[in-house]
Design a protein around this motif. Sequence first.
Motif: not given
Length: 320
Positions: A164-181
Motif C-alpha cells: 500500500x502507498x499513501x502519497x501524492x498518487x501514482x502515475x500508472x502509465x509510467x513505463x517503470x510502473x506499467x501493469x503494477x496497480x
Amino acid sequence: MGFVLAALMAVSAYIYPTLQEKLQYAGPDDQIAVLVHLSDKPDFEGKRGMAYRDYVNYLKTFAENSQRTILAELNSKYSGKISDLKTYWIFNGFYMKATKDVIYYLAGRNDVEYIIDDQIIRLSMATPSKEEIPAEKAIEWNVLRVKADSCWLAGYDGTGIIIAHMDTGVDPNHPALSGKWLGSPYWYDAVAGQSSPYDDQGHGTHTMGTILGSDGLGPFTDDIGIAPGAKYVSCKIFDSQGYTYLSWIHNGFQAIADWKAQGVNIVASSNSWGSTDVTNTEFWQDVINWRNLDIVPVFAAGNNGPNAGTINTPGSFPTA
C-alpha cells in the motif's frame, strides 16, 4: 474575554495549542475544522489475532456504539452550528466543522479525550542530484546497495506481495510502473475523489518507483525498484502542491485497513511523509490498527537530523 476564560475553566478534554489559538481569534459564527478524539478505546491487545474482516467489523461496531450518544446530542443541540461531519473507526472519533461554542461544549465532556484542528502537513521535498547518471547504467545504486539484485537471483523479487502507498498518487502509465496497480477499486483519492490513479505532483510516482519500479532481471533498461515483482494499492492524500490535512490522512489509513479486511493481502504500506510536530500522536490508533491487521507501517524519519528529537511523527512511534 470573559466567555473564553469561562469556557477554558469548563474544559476537561485537551485542546491542542494550535486550535486554542484559532478559538481565541474566531468569531461566534466562524466554523473551524476539527478532529474530535473520544476517550473510549477499543481493546487493541485483546482483539489482536482476529480474522482481518472480524477485526475491522469490531472496530466499526465499537466506534458506532461509542459515538452514538455524543453525535445524537450534537445533532439535537447544535445542528445549525456544525457541518461536514464524518465519523471514523480507524480511530474512535470524528471530523467536523463547528463554531467555537460547540468545540468548547465538546471539550467539557468527560467522554472526549482531545480536540485538534485539521492541520496541514507538507511533504519534505528532496533536492535532485546533479550527478550525471551513465546512460548504460542498468541497476540503480539503491538496488545494489541493499543487494536486492542478489535476492532476485535467488527468486525473491516481491512476486505475490501487495504494497500500500499513501502519497501524492501514482502515475500508472509510467513505463517503470506499467501493469503494477492491483486494479479497481483499490485506489482512493482523498483530494479530488477521482476514480483512477494519477499523480499531479510527482512525489508518489517517485516513491513507488523506488519500491517496485521496473522489472528486475527482465529487459527494462533502468532497474530502480527493490521489489519489481510486487503490485500496489494506493491512496492519494497530498495535493498537487504537496499539502495534506490530518483528516485526509485518516481517510487513507481507513481505506487501506478496509481493503485488508476485504481480503487484499497488503503486507506493508509506504508513507514517505511526516509531521515535524515531534510530540504529536494524532495517528497513534491508526498505526496500531494497521499493525493488528499485519500491515507493516513504514514512515519517513524526515530530513531534520541529526539532533535528538528531530525524527518526524509518526515515524518516531515505537509501533512504526
